[in-house]
Scaffold this active site. Structure first.
Site, PDB file in Angstrom:
ATOM      1  N   GLU A  38      -0.796 -10.456  -0.009  1.00  0.00           N
ATOM      2  CA  GLU A  38      -0.809  -8.978  -0.012  1.00  0.00           C
ATOM      3  C   GLU A  38      -2.197  -8.467  -0.420  1.00  0.00           C
ATOM      4  O   GLU A  38      -2.717  -7.522   0.178  1.00  0.00           O
ATOM      5  CB  GLU A  38       0.252  -8.451  -0.988  1.00  0.00           C
ATOM      6  CG  GLU A  38       0.268  -6.943  -1.161  1.00  0.00           C
ATOM      7  CD  GLU A  38       0.902  -6.176  -0.005  1.00  0.00           C
ATOM      8  OE1 GLU A  38       2.013  -6.541   0.405  1.00  0.00           O
ATOM      9  OE2 GLU A  38       0.269  -5.208   0.474  1.00  0.00           O
TER      10      GLU A  38
ATOM     11  N   HIS B 108       3.252 -16.994   3.684  1.00  0.00           N
ATOM     12  CA  HIS B 108       4.037 -15.821   4.072  1.00  0.00           C
ATOM     13  C   HIS B 108       3.878 -15.634   5.570  1.00  0.00           C
ATOM     14  O   HIS B 108       2.755 -15.543   6.060  1.00  0.00           O
ATOM     15  CB  HIS B 108       3.461 -14.623   3.312  1.00  0.00           C
ATOM     16  CG  HIS B 108       4.185 -13.345   3.543  1.00  0.00           C
ATOM     17  ND1 HIS B 108       3.840 -12.469   4.529  1.00  0.00           N
ATOM     18  CD2 HIS B 108       5.239 -12.800   2.889  1.00  0.00           C
ATOM     19  CE1 HIS B 108       4.653 -11.419   4.472  1.00  0.00           C
ATOM     20  NE2 HIS B 108       5.508 -11.592   3.491  1.00  0.00           N
TER      21      HIS B 108
ATOM     22  N   SER C 192      13.188 -12.204   3.675  1.00  0.00           N
ATOM     23  CA  SER C 192      13.078 -10.833   3.166  1.00  0.00           C
ATOM     24  C   SER C 192      13.137  -9.826   4.300  1.00  0.00           C
ATOM     25  O   SER C 192      12.772 -10.126   5.444  1.00  0.00           O
ATOM     26  CB  SER C 192      11.751 -10.732   2.403  1.00  0.00           C
ATOM     27  OG  SER C 192      11.420  -9.408   2.130  1.00  0.00           O
TER      28      SER C 192
ATOM     29  N   THR D 110       8.428  -1.549   1.197  1.00  0.00           N
ATOM     30  CA  THR D 110       7.185  -1.654   1.972  1.00  0.00           C
ATOM     31  C   THR D 110       6.344  -0.383   1.933  1.00  0.00           C
ATOM     32  O   THR D 110       5.118  -0.436   2.009  1.00  0.00           O
ATOM     33  CB  THR D 110       7.563  -1.975   3.440  1.00  0.00           C
ATOM     34  OG1 THR D 110       8.376  -3.140   3.428  1.00  0.00           O
ATOM     35  CG2 THR D 110       6.347  -2.183   4.302  1.00  0.00           C
TER      36      THR D 110
ATOM     37  N   HIS E  98       9.652  -6.891  -3.999  1.00  0.00           N
ATOM     38  CA  HIS E  98       8.260  -6.624  -3.622  1.00  0.00           C
ATOM     39  C   HIS E  98       8.117  -5.117  -3.490  1.00  0.00           C
ATOM     40  O   HIS E  98       8.755  -4.512  -2.633  1.00  0.00           O
ATOM     41  CB  HIS E  98       7.980  -7.323  -2.283  1.00  0.00           C
ATOM     42  CG  HIS E  98       6.629  -7.059  -1.691  1.00  0.00           C
ATOM     43  ND1 HIS E  98       5.576  -7.939  -1.820  1.00  0.00           N
ATOM     44  CD2 HIS E  98       6.161  -6.026  -0.949  1.00  0.00           C
ATOM     45  CE1 HIS E  98       4.516  -7.456  -1.171  1.00  0.00           C
ATOM     46  NE2 HIS E  98       4.845  -6.293  -0.633  1.00  0.00           N
TER      47      HIS E  98
ATOM     48  N   HIS F 272       5.745  -1.570  -3.228  1.00  0.00           N
ATOM     49  CA  HIS F 272       4.465  -0.847  -3.066  1.00  0.00           C
ATOM     50  C   HIS F 272       4.411   0.352  -4.010  1.00  0.00           C
ATOM     51  O   HIS F 272       5.425   0.811  -4.528  1.00  0.00           O
ATOM     52  CB  HIS F 272       4.275  -0.463  -1.596  1.00  0.00           C
ATOM     53  CG  HIS F 272       3.734  -1.632  -0.824  1.00  0.00           C
ATOM     54  ND1 HIS F 272       2.398  -1.745  -0.511  1.00  0.00           N
ATOM     55  CD2 HIS F 272       4.333  -2.758  -0.372  1.00  0.00           C
ATOM     56  CE1 HIS F 272       2.211  -2.897   0.135  1.00  0.00           C
ATOM     57  NE2 HIS F 272       3.373  -3.531   0.227  1.00  0.00           N
TER      58      HIS F 272
ATOM     59  N   HIS G 233      -4.690  10.253 -34.997  1.00  0.00           N
ATOM     60  CA  HIS G 233      -4.413   8.919 -34.450  1.00  0.00           C
ATOM     61  C   HIS G 233      -5.251   7.869 -35.178  1.00  0.00           C
ATOM     62  O   HIS G 233      -4.761   6.809 -35.559  1.00  0.00           O
ATOM     63  CB  HIS G 233      -4.731   8.876 -32.957  1.00  0.00           C
ATOM     64  CG  HIS G 233      -3.735   9.588 -32.119  1.00  0.00           C
ATOM     65  ND1 HIS G 233      -3.035   8.984 -31.101  1.00  0.00           N
ATOM     66  CD2 HIS G 233      -3.300  10.872 -32.144  1.00  0.00           C
ATOM     67  CE1 HIS G 233      -2.218   9.861 -30.532  1.00  0.00           C
ATOM     68  NE2 HIS G 233      -2.369  11.020 -31.158  1.00  0.00           N
TER      69      HIS G 233
HETATM   70  C1  HCA Z   1       3.753  -5.853   5.018  1.00  0.00           C
HETATM   71  C2  HCA Z   1       4.758  -6.899   4.630  1.00  0.00           C
HETATM   72  C3  HCA Z   1       5.198  -6.877   3.207  1.00  0.00           C
HETATM   73  C4  HCA Z   1       6.156  -8.049   3.043  1.00  0.00           C
HETATM   74  C5  HCA Z   1       6.943  -8.098   1.802  1.00  0.00           C
HETATM   75  C6  HCA Z   1       7.821  -9.301   1.672  1.00  0.00           C
HETATM   76  C7  HCA Z   1       5.932  -5.557   2.846  1.00  0.00           C
HETATM   77  O1  HCA Z   1       4.167  -4.739   5.284  1.00  0.00           O
HETATM   78  O2  HCA Z   1       2.562  -6.164   5.076  1.00  0.00           O
HETATM   79  O3  HCA Z   1       7.538 -10.309   2.278  1.00  0.00           O
HETATM   80  O4  HCA Z   1       8.801  -9.212   0.921  1.00  0.00           O
HETATM   81  O5  HCA Z   1       5.445  -4.830   2.001  1.00  0.00           O
HETATM   82  O6  HCA Z   1       6.963  -5.309   3.462  1.00  0.00           O
HETATM   83  O7  HCA Z   1       4.104  -7.001   2.318  1.00  0.00           O
HETATM   84 CU    CU Z   2       3.731  -5.487   0.966  1.00  0.00          CU
END
Ligand code: HCA
Ligand code: CU
Length: 378
Positions: free
Chosen positions: A15, A74, A136, A168, A195, A197, A291
């Site tokens: 990533e 991956h 996944s 994602t 996972h 973001h 503080h």
């Molecule tokens: C991407 C893929 C991924 C994969 C996550 C995972 C996401 O969009 O580049 O393998 O669980 O965020 O979905 O990073």
């Molecule tokens: Cu991702």
């Protein structure tokens, strides 16, 4: 859950490579892998061997380093990808396929039947080659839950090692993550990976909720680098877990975080953000007089993370109008100057007045203290 028994899948080399500033050389990848291994992460995840010839070679190089950490790659959920992954010498393969309607329509064009069929074929094949496999679903939170569970249960039934939930696009809230992982926990026997973001700032909270709900694995990257503004940062997850229970992260060499963050920052051409978890320049800086006084008496008053546990030091900022006489007194003592409290209070008032006129430095404060201790009044 199992805050005492979770695993980090460190994805800086997968990533993280999707971060716009990242283009790691082989030597840099090796350095990052070795640092993460020394830190103690359970798994590292590397870019797909199909990304480029060098990506394939670099996986082989890293698998030969003799690291304690598991080395994963991956790939798309695709037979050709799975075969390349196995040839690269990794311990396991993380496969992913989009299940949201938008990805089904505009990305791979498969319906749920086809997704399930290919998932079963790929998972079965990787398992038959003696490797660990994770399945996944990309964009899990914009997928129909019934679709997700259908595929997860199908791969679980044939012995997938882990199922992964991927936020994602960074849309999920901590509560949604908790609810989805809890429900999934009741339906599969496999390990569960999360996972997440960080588009809306929930990546750390979401990872934490996933663990609390029964996930066994969390994906991180150093400084959170990744696609767009990235994913759960390793240091941020560690901060969150340490704040809940320092024992939960005692298995890692926390003093390496600073080197890990600064090394990756340098490789991708950014500074460590000033407000970064643990390693940011202001993470252990205290300013207001109230503080500073309390911190000097007992650091636990305003610190939930012990800087020394991470090889960091605290800093008390005193050269400003919010300063207090306890902090100034402490500074005088550090300088070995003996000034009584009444004088310290007068000097503090003077510092505040001066700071109203212009920015002050620590040198200015030290100079004032030295002059007063010499009997000089200004
Ligand atoms: C991407 C893929 C991924 C994969 C996550 C995972 C996401 O969009 O580049 O393998 O669980 O965020 O979905 O990073
Ligand atoms: Cu991702």
């Amino acid at each position: 859950m199992p805050l005492d028994d979770f695993n980090v899948i460190e994805s800086t080399l997968r990533e993280g490579e999707q971060f716009v500033g990242a283009s790691f050389t082989t030597e840099q990848k090796v350095e990052i892998a070795q640092l993460l291994d020394a830190f103690g992460v359970e798994c590292i995840e590397l870019t797909s061997p199909l990304a480029s010839p060098k990506s394939f070679e670099d996986i082989k190089t890293i698998t030969k380093l003799g690291l304690k950490t598991k080395v994963l790659t991956h790939t798309r959920c695709h037979m050709e990808d799975a075969k390349h992954a196995i040839d690269s010498g990794v311990d396991g393969v993380d496969v992913v396929i989009g299940t949201s309607s938008v990805l089904r329509e505009f990305s791979h064009g498969k319906d749920l039947e086809q997704i399930t069929a290919v998932a079963l074929e790929v998972v079965d094949y990787i398992r038959s080659q003696g490797l660990e496999v994770r399945f996944s679903t990309e964009d899990s939170f914009r997928s129909e839950k019934s679709d997700l569970f259908r595929v997860y249960k199908a791969v679980d039934a044939i012995g997938v090692n882990r199922v992964g939930i991927a936020d994602t696009v960074g849309i999920a809230t901590p509560r949604q993550v908790y609810e989805l992982v809890s429900e999934l926990r009741e339906h599969v026997r496999a390990d569960i990976e999360f996972h997440g973001h960080n588009d809306s700032g929930c990546a750390i909270a979401n990872a934490f909720e996933a663990l609390d709900a029964g996930a066994t694995h969390v994906d991180t990257t150093v400084l959170g680098i990744g696609e767009r503004n990235g994913i759960t940062p390793l240091g941020g997850l560690i901060a969150r877990l340490y704040a809940t229970d320092p024992n939960s992260v005692a298995k890692y060499d926390l003093t390496l975080l600073r080197t890990i963050d600064s090394t990756v920052a340098r490789f991708v051409g950014v500074d460590i953000p000033f407000n970064n978890y643990i390693t940011g320049i202001t993470a252990f800086t205290h300013k207001a007089g109230i503080h500073a006084k309390a911190i000097l008496n007992n650091p636990e008053t305003y610190e939930i993370l012990d800087p020394h546990a991470f090889g960091m030091t605290r800093y008390i900022s005193i050269a400003h109008r919010l300063t207090g006489w306890n902090a100034i007194k402490n500074r005088a003592e550090q300088l070995g100057l003996s000034i009584d409290d009444a004088h310290i209070k007068t000097i503090t008032a003077h510092i505040k007045a001066l700071a109203d006129e212009k920015p002050l430095s620590l040198d200015d404060v030290d100079g004032l203290l030295r002059r007063w201790s010499n009997g000089d009044d200004a």
